[in-house]
Design a protein around this motif. Structure first.
Motif, PDB file in Angstrom:
ATOM      1  N   PRO A 110      -1.109  -3.052 -67.568  1.00 41.64           N
ATOM      2  CA  PRO A 110       0.156  -3.978 -68.388  1.00 41.64           C
ATOM      3  C   PRO A 110       0.217  -5.050 -68.215  1.00 41.64           C
ATOM      4  O   PRO A 110       0.314  -5.616 -67.081  1.00 41.64           O
ATOM      5  CB  PRO A 110       1.128  -2.452 -67.396  1.00 41.64           C
ATOM      6  CG  PRO A 110       0.669  -2.059 -66.796  1.00 41.64           C
ATOM      7  CD  PRO A 110      -1.153  -2.833 -66.560  1.00 41.64           C
ATOM      8  N   ASN A 111       1.121  -5.689 -68.815  1.00 38.04           N
ATOM      9  CA  ASN A 111       2.221  -6.861 -68.945  1.00 38.04           C
ATOM     10  C   ASN A 111       1.143  -7.725 -68.998  1.00 38.04           C
ATOM     11  O   ASN A 111       1.532  -9.799 -68.486  1.00 38.04           O
ATOM     12  CB  ASN A 111       2.764  -6.963 -67.610  1.00 38.04           C
ATOM     13  CG  ASN A 111       3.987  -7.567 -68.248  1.00 38.04           C
ATOM     14  OD1 ASN A 111       4.434  -8.093 -69.215  1.00 38.04           O
ATOM     15  ND2 ASN A 111       4.471  -8.471 -66.678  1.00 38.04           N
ATOM     16  N   LEU A 112      -0.331  -7.532 -69.193  1.00 38.41           N
ATOM     17  CA  LEU A 112      -1.079  -9.122 -69.382  1.00 38.41           C
ATOM     18  C   LEU A 112      -0.921  -9.541 -71.094  1.00 38.41           C
ATOM     19  O   LEU A 112      -1.952  -8.208 -71.950  1.00 38.41           O
ATOM     20  CB  LEU A 112      -2.561  -8.787 -69.098  1.00 38.41           C
ATOM     21  CG  LEU A 112      -3.883  -9.128 -69.200  1.00 38.41           C
ATOM     22  CD1 LEU A 112      -3.643 -10.680 -68.379  1.00 38.41           C
ATOM     23  CD2 LEU A 112      -5.103  -9.116 -69.011  1.00 38.41           C
ATOM     24  N   THR A 113      -0.691 -10.468 -71.385  1.00 40.69           N
ATOM     25  CA  THR A 113      -0.706 -11.060 -72.789  1.00 40.69           C
ATOM     26  C   THR A 113      -2.114 -12.573 -73.401  1.00 40.69           C
ATOM     27  O   THR A 113      -2.464 -11.932 -74.176  1.00 40.69           O
ATOM     28  CB  THR A 113       0.113 -10.992 -73.062  1.00 40.69           C
ATOM     29  OG1 THR A 113       0.986 -12.747 -72.512  1.00 40.69           O
ATOM     30  CG2 THR A 113       1.736 -10.003 -72.999  1.00 40.69           C
ATOM     31  N   THR A 114      -1.897 -12.242 -72.053  1.00 36.76           N
ATOM     32  CA  THR A 114      -2.701 -13.945 -71.673  1.00 36.76           C
ATOM     33  C   THR A 114      -4.382 -14.752 -71.016  1.00 36.76           C
ATOM     34  O   THR A 114      -3.154 -14.085 -69.995  1.00 36.76           O
ATOM     35  CB  THR A 114      -2.318 -15.396 -72.799  1.00 36.76           C
ATOM     36  OG1 THR A 114      -1.128 -15.061 -73.743  1.00 36.76           O
ATOM     37  CG2 THR A 114      -2.837 -16.402 -72.712  1.00 36.76           C
ATOM     38  N   VAL A 115      -5.447 -14.193 -71.533  1.00 39.93           N
ATOM     39  CA  VAL A 115      -6.284 -14.926 -70.009  1.00 39.93           C
ATOM     40  C   VAL A 115      -6.171 -16.977 -70.837  1.00 39.93           C
ATOM     41  O   VAL A 115      -6.811 -16.978 -71.768  1.00 39.93           O
ATOM     42  CB  VAL A 115      -7.982 -14.144 -70.045  1.00 39.93           C
ATOM     43  CG1 VAL A 115      -8.361 -14.562 -68.954  1.00 39.93           C
ATOM     44  CG2 VAL A 115      -7.493 -12.504 -70.059  1.00 39.93           C
ATOM     45  N   VAL A 116      -6.300 -17.753 -69.822  1.00 40.72           N
ATOM     46  CA  VAL A 116      -6.473 -19.236 -69.841  1.00 40.72           C
ATOM     47  C   VAL A 116      -7.285 -19.018 -69.149  1.00 40.72           C
ATOM     48  O   VAL A 116      -7.733 -18.854 -67.673  1.00 40.72           O
ATOM     49  CB  VAL A 116      -5.541 -19.805 -69.568  1.00 40.72           C
ATOM     50  CG1 VAL A 116      -5.123 -21.147 -70.174  1.00 40.72           C
ATOM     51  CG2 VAL A 116      -3.945 -19.054 -70.048  1.00 40.72           C
TER      52      VAL A 116
END
Length: 286
Positions: A110-116
């Motif tokens: 839930p609520n993860l949009t981006t891995v940098v």
């Protein structure tokens, strides 16, 4: 009086925003995942070459794993900061996400949009230069970083390519994320465990931490930081070197087998059970 109305308006606005966030987050968690586009053959080949967990699965389960990697990459952006992001990096990030939750169908973070990704380690200010760069991975906990995870690219790759170690930074951070789903990163993943198992699990954590403090354990001492870091550290160990964990820490192995519904020593990995907790339910209020 005007100030009172302004204050009431701000409170009401914040309440509406919070309610909207809750609704959207609940909707995402309760909606089954859309069918994934087939993972391109080149990425399937990277899985087979670089992810031992995937390589040991039977063919039908490999197909499921590849579909979940494809779905993850369709929903979550993997971006680099002053570093290139290659297909191998995307595959390893997605695999880090899929492995801990492979026993649970239609699971999405839930609520993860981006891995940098950063080239190497970084500090609290996300700087990649200086002597205080010790962070290999971090989960956003608020503000603009709420839906973001940061990882060291070199640590991510080393976690999969060093096959004898007990560490895997990617899995470590995704375990923090699933621990966070009940509202708190505390080492007690409420939605993955029957409530009657939580206190025995916490007692086992504290007993094992005492052994670690006495230098009577091979578990990464970073696990002594707190219960949340302990859970993430031993989860890395469980998926990376399950043979060693079962030999040296059989009680921990058994507890993690229950939490993740997996036995990584078997080809199938997933442990079949008659009852499965729902990961789509809202957590109880505390």
């Amino acid at each position: 009086m005007d100030n009172l109305f302004i204050a009431l308006g701000l409170v009401l606005g914040l309440a509406i925003a919070a309610l909207l966030w809750w609704f959207l987050n609940r909707k995402r968690r309760s909606t089954p995942a859309e069918p994934a586009e087939p993972l391109p053959p080149s990425l399937v080949e990277l899985l087979a070459e670089n992810v031992p967990y995937y390589a040991t699965l039977p063919a039908d389960r490999q197909a499921v794993f590849a579909d979940r990697v494809s779905l993850f990459l369709a929903e979550v952006q993997v971006e680099g900061v002053d570093t290139d992001v290659d297909d191998i990096d995307r595959v390893l990030v997605a695999s880090s996400a899929v492995i801990p939750m492979f026993a649970f169908d239609d699971w999405q973070y839930p609520n993860l949009t981006t891995v940098v990704l950063y080239e190497s380690t970084f500090n609290e200010a996300y700087q990649t230069e200086g002597d205080d760069r010790r962070i290999m991975g971090q989960v956003g906990t608020g503000g603009a970083l709420q839906s973001t995870m940061a990882l060291s690219k070199s640590a991510l790759r080393n976690g999969f390519m060093n096959k004898t170690s007990k560490e895997n930074t990617g899995i470590h951070e995704f375990v923090h994320l699933l621990d966070k789903v009940d509202g708190e990163i505390d080492g007690a993943p409420d939605l993955l465990m029957p409530k009657e198992h939580l206190q025995p699990w916490l007692r086992l954590i504290h007993r094992t931490m005492q052994e670690m403090e006495s230098h009577k354990s091979d578990i990464n001492p970073y696990g002594l930081t707190n219960e949340a870091e302990f859970f993430a550290v031993v989860s890395e160990y469980f998926f990376k070197r399950p043979d060693l964990l079962k030999t040296k820490h059989p009680e921990l192995f058994a507890q993690l087998e229950q939490i993740f519904r997996q036995n990584p020593l078997t080809d199938e990995k997933v442990v079949e059970e008659t009852a499965e907790p729902s990961l789509n339910e809202e957590p109880d209020e505390r």
